[in-house]
Design a protein around this motif. Structure first.
Motif, PDB file in Angstrom:
ATOM      1  N   ASP A 111      -1.524   6.355   1.192  1.00 20.10           N
ATOM      2  CA  ASP A 111      -2.838   5.809   1.537  1.00 20.10           C
ATOM      3  C   ASP A 111      -2.875   5.216   2.940  1.00 20.10           C
ATOM      4  O   ASP A 111      -3.845   4.562   3.328  1.00 20.10           O
ATOM      5  CB  ASP A 111      -3.229   4.725   0.528  1.00 20.10           C
ATOM      6  CG  ASP A 111      -3.636   5.331  -0.803  1.00 20.10           C
ATOM      7  OD1 ASP A 111      -4.347   6.352  -0.788  1.00 20.10           O
ATOM      8  OD2 ASP A 111      -3.244   4.781  -1.841  1.00 20.10           O
TER       9      ASP A 111
ATOM     10  N   ARG B  62     -13.183  -3.398   1.443  1.00 23.47           N
ATOM     11  CA  ARG B  62     -12.826  -2.113   0.843  1.00 23.47           C
ATOM     12  C   ARG B  62     -11.318  -2.056   0.572  1.00 23.47           C
ATOM     13  O   ARG B  62     -10.865  -1.659  -0.499  1.00 23.47           O
ATOM     14  CB  ARG B  62     -13.250  -0.956   1.760  1.00 23.47           C
ATOM     15  CG  ARG B  62     -14.423  -0.148   1.189  1.00 23.47           C
ATOM     16  CD  ARG B  62     -14.873   0.943   2.144  1.00 23.47           C
ATOM     17  NE  ARG B  62     -15.659   0.410   3.261  1.00 23.47           N
ATOM     18  CZ  ARG B  62     -15.339   0.505   4.549  1.00 23.47           C
ATOM     19  NH1 ARG B  62     -14.218   1.118   4.896  1.00 23.47           N
ATOM     20  NH2 ARG B  62     -16.134   0.007   5.464  1.00 23.47           N
ATOM     21  N   LEU B  63     -10.569  -2.519   1.548  1.00 23.03           N
ATOM     22  CA  LEU B  63      -9.115  -2.547   1.419  1.00 23.03           C
ATOM     23  C   LEU B  63      -8.690  -3.335   0.181  1.00 23.03           C
ATOM     24  O   LEU B  63      -7.840  -2.905  -0.599  1.00 23.03           O
ATOM     25  CB  LEU B  63      -8.535  -3.217   2.672  1.00 23.03           C
ATOM     26  CG  LEU B  63      -7.309  -2.595   3.310  1.00 23.03           C
ATOM     27  CD1 LEU B  63      -7.557  -1.140   3.652  1.00 23.03           C
ATOM     28  CD2 LEU B  63      -6.938  -3.390   4.557  1.00 23.03           C
TER      29      LEU B  63
ATOM     30  N   ARG C  43      -5.883   5.772   5.218  1.00 17.45           N
ATOM     31  CA  ARG C  43      -7.073   4.956   5.004  1.00 17.45           C
ATOM     32  C   ARG C  43      -6.949   3.627   5.748  1.00 17.45           C
ATOM     33  O   ARG C  43      -7.894   3.120   6.331  1.00 17.45           O
ATOM     34  CB  ARG C  43      -7.262   4.706   3.512  1.00 17.45           C
ATOM     35  CG  ARG C  43      -8.693   4.344   3.211  1.00 17.45           C
ATOM     36  CD  ARG C  43      -8.974   4.088   1.756  1.00 17.45           C
ATOM     37  NE  ARG C  43      -8.216   4.946   0.846  1.00 17.45           N
ATOM     38  CZ  ARG C  43      -8.364   4.874  -0.473  1.00 17.45           C
ATOM     39  NH1 ARG C  43      -9.248   4.026  -0.993  1.00 17.45           N
ATOM     40  NH2 ARG C  43      -7.643   5.633  -1.257  1.00 17.45           N
TER      41      ARG C  43
ATOM     42  N   ILE D 209       0.847  -1.188   0.000  1.00 18.54           N
ATOM     43  CA  ILE D 209       0.000   0.000   0.000  1.00 18.54           C
ATOM     44  C   ILE D 209       0.887   1.243   0.000  1.00 18.54           C
ATOM     45  O   ILE D 209       1.762   1.373   0.849  1.00 18.54           O
ATOM     46  CB  ILE D 209      -0.904   0.016   1.253  1.00 18.54           C
ATOM     47  CG1 ILE D 209      -1.786  -1.234   1.263  1.00 18.54           C
ATOM     48  CG2 ILE D 209      -1.750   1.288   1.285  1.00 18.54           C
ATOM     49  CD1 ILE D 209      -2.704  -1.328   2.446  1.00 18.54           C
TER      50      ILE D 209
ATOM     51  N   ASP E  23     -10.488  -4.094  -2.402  1.00 17.62           N
ATOM     52  CA  ASP E  23     -10.930  -3.441  -3.636  1.00 17.62           C
ATOM     53  C   ASP E  23      -9.966  -2.323  -4.012  1.00 17.62           C
ATOM     54  O   ASP E  23      -9.641  -2.124  -5.184  1.00 17.62           O
ATOM     55  CB  ASP E  23     -12.343  -2.873  -3.468  1.00 17.62           C
ATOM     56  CG  ASP E  23     -13.396  -3.982  -3.439  1.00 17.62           C
ATOM     57  OD1 ASP E  23     -13.086  -5.097  -3.903  1.00 17.62           O
ATOM     58  OD2 ASP E  23     -14.514  -3.730  -2.946  1.00 17.62           O
ATOM     59  N   ASP E  24      -9.506  -1.595  -3.002  1.00 16.50           N
ATOM     60  CA  ASP E  24      -8.652  -0.440  -3.264  1.00 16.50           C
ATOM     61  C   ASP E  24      -7.216  -0.836  -3.602  1.00 16.50           C
ATOM     62  O   ASP E  24      -6.545  -0.167  -4.375  1.00 16.50           O
ATOM     63  CB  ASP E  24      -8.630   0.497  -2.044  1.00 16.50           C
ATOM     64  CG  ASP E  24      -9.989   1.141  -1.810  1.00 16.50           C
ATOM     65  OD1 ASP E  24     -10.864   0.986  -2.691  1.00 16.50           O
ATOM     66  OD2 ASP E  24     -10.178   1.775  -0.755  1.00 16.50           O
ATOM     67  N   PHE E  25      -6.758  -1.920  -2.991  1.00 18.45           N
ATOM     68  CA  PHE E  25      -5.355  -2.294  -3.161  1.00 18.45           C
ATOM     69  C   PHE E  25      -5.225  -3.720  -3.688  1.00 18.45           C
ATOM     70  O   PHE E  25      -5.078  -4.659  -2.902  1.00 18.45           O
ATOM     71  CB  PHE E  25      -4.609  -2.152  -1.836  1.00 18.45           C
ATOM     72  CG  PHE E  25      -4.776  -0.805  -1.200  1.00 18.45           C
ATOM     73  CD1 PHE E  25      -4.185   0.328  -1.781  1.00 18.45           C
ATOM     74  CD2 PHE E  25      -5.528  -0.655  -0.053  1.00 18.45           C
ATOM     75  CE1 PHE E  25      -4.347   1.572  -1.207  1.00 18.45           C
ATOM     76  CE2 PHE E  25      -5.687   0.593   0.530  1.00 18.45           C
ATOM     77  CZ  PHE E  25      -5.103   1.716  -0.047  1.00 18.45           C
TER      78      PHE E  25
END
Lengths: 245, 245
Positions: free
Chosen positions: B38, B128-129, B41, B34, B131-133
């Motif tokens: 970020d 969410r994590l 987040r 990551i 999906d984002d990374f």
DNA sequence: TGCGTGCCTTGATCTGAATCAAAGACCCGG
DNA sequence: CCGGGTCTTTGATTCAGATCAAGGCACGCA
């Protein structure tokens, strides 16, 4: 994530997956994870193949060059010790993924029980596939996680359950195969030999046979033919299986 | 994929991960997967916590609401049968991920052996994590795949190896802990009791003790203190472990 | 139809590891 | 330094399941 996780997935560019011979479930098509418009790319990456019963299509210790997705038939996965002792680590059917691990060599042999059809992807094309389709990766992660849970359950069985408990656990698991959310079947067919069951449960052929006979004489099951099982007393069987009696 | 796969990863917003007490390896920081930009987040999503030795922070059968990343200490993972029989399915240290599976309840209990620190993520924030990374997801997939291979190896051990072979396998695995690409250590400390080893290998305390004594009298190992092991003849031990003699 | 070859079942016996039992060894708190 | 845990070792005995042995059954094939 759940919808992705719960249905089998087949990466078949021909789109001609069989319903699973092990459990009767028809796998969801590849399109669940990959838009139809991108199917061409999948086709380019995949090579289809097949294996006849008794022949292996993955060999323990060989360089792990490819990733497999079963599109037809059933297979057993096993590990061998030098003196021939064998541990079957799983039985797999349509939709199953093999050869995912990040290691140089395959960790087990995969041998067809009923004629197997598969799609093969090279490591490189698998990586590209996963980069392009995150939904694929999600699916694989969900599958691997669930297999890990199953593997841990099998460790409990192999490490701590009695022969009777192992056989009951095995039969109840077979009864539940492919009937997610429904009542387990009371009648089903075992697609494997006593020897395979023995090597899956860490027992001998004789112990499997004797234990089945015992369960039969106690009226908990019937065995109309060697490969047919009828569960007469599911509750009792479940209780034996999880040692809660 | 390999770089991501081979080093432990710690999701610690404080960035204060200990080197692993089990193997001495310092986990790579969260930043590998990551971008630093970020991190905020991540911090928002994670809740840190700790568990004292002997206390559990995940309980088999409880609703699986969270996902854990170990940032300090060591823990044992086990499953219980109603009558108290126990199977330890793994020992874990810094960087380990727990609670990944797609199921309603935890499949095992996690109990601290040395004071454990962890980061906890709710299911939602984990999703969410991921999906984002996507790199996170890749990492988790690699980890899960490798654990599956280890689980299958353990099935072979539990289903088909003798007590002597199990103990030798266990000792050689301990010797290799955290020394990837280097020669296994010939001297190391066992952070668990005989009871834990027994429940991990599917044996009893007495059999562990007797087997260790036997290996010692044969000159293959020394046992300066109950928890200290010195391997005197690694080749012989390896041969016993993989049954090639 | 008879024969061979795999499976599967059943019985007799053996054995590796479990269980039962009893002392050390070690550690910690007071 | 003592007392009471917990952990470990060692010995005696038991037992679940393995091994050894012998038939039985089903199926394919000549």
């Amino acid at each position: 994530m759940n919808a992705i996780a719960t249905r089998p997935l087949v990466l078949d560019p021909d789109g001609a997956a069989d319903p699973c011979a092990r459990c009767g479930v028809r796998a969801s098509s590849v399109c669940d994870a990959i838009p139809t418009s991108d199917l061409a790319r999948l086709s380019a990456a995949a090579v289809t193949g097949h294996a006849a019963p008794g022949s292996s299509f993955i060999d323990e210790g060989e360089p792990a060059t490819a990733f497999f997705n079963i599109t037809g038939g059933t297979a057993k996965l096993y590990k061998l010790l030098p003196d021939g002792r064998r541990q079957i680590v799983g039985f797999v059917g349509v939709g199953h993924f093999l050869g995912l691990a990040v290691s140089d060599t395959y960790a087990f042999t995969a041998e067809a029980m009923e004629p197997v059809k598969y799609c093969r992807f090279s490591r490189a094309s698998l990586r590209r596939l996963l980069d392009d389709f995150p939904a694929m990766e999600k699916k694989l992660l969900a599958v691997a996680s669930n297999e890990l849970v199953a593997a841990q359950e099998q460790m409990l069985l192999l490490g701590r359950k009695t022969a009777r408990e192992r056989v009951a656990s095995f039969l109840m698991a077979q009864a539940r195969l492919g009937v997610a959310c429904m009542a387990p079947r009371s009648h089903f067919t075992l697609p494997m030999t006593r020897g395979d069951i023995a090597d899956y449960l860490g027992l001998t052929i004789e112990t499997i046979s004797r234990t089945l006979t015992k369960l039969r004489t106690e009226g908990l099951i019937e065995i109309p033919g060697a490969t047919d099982i009828v569960v007469k007393n599911r509750l009792a069987m479940e209780r034996i299986a999880d040692a809660s009696e």
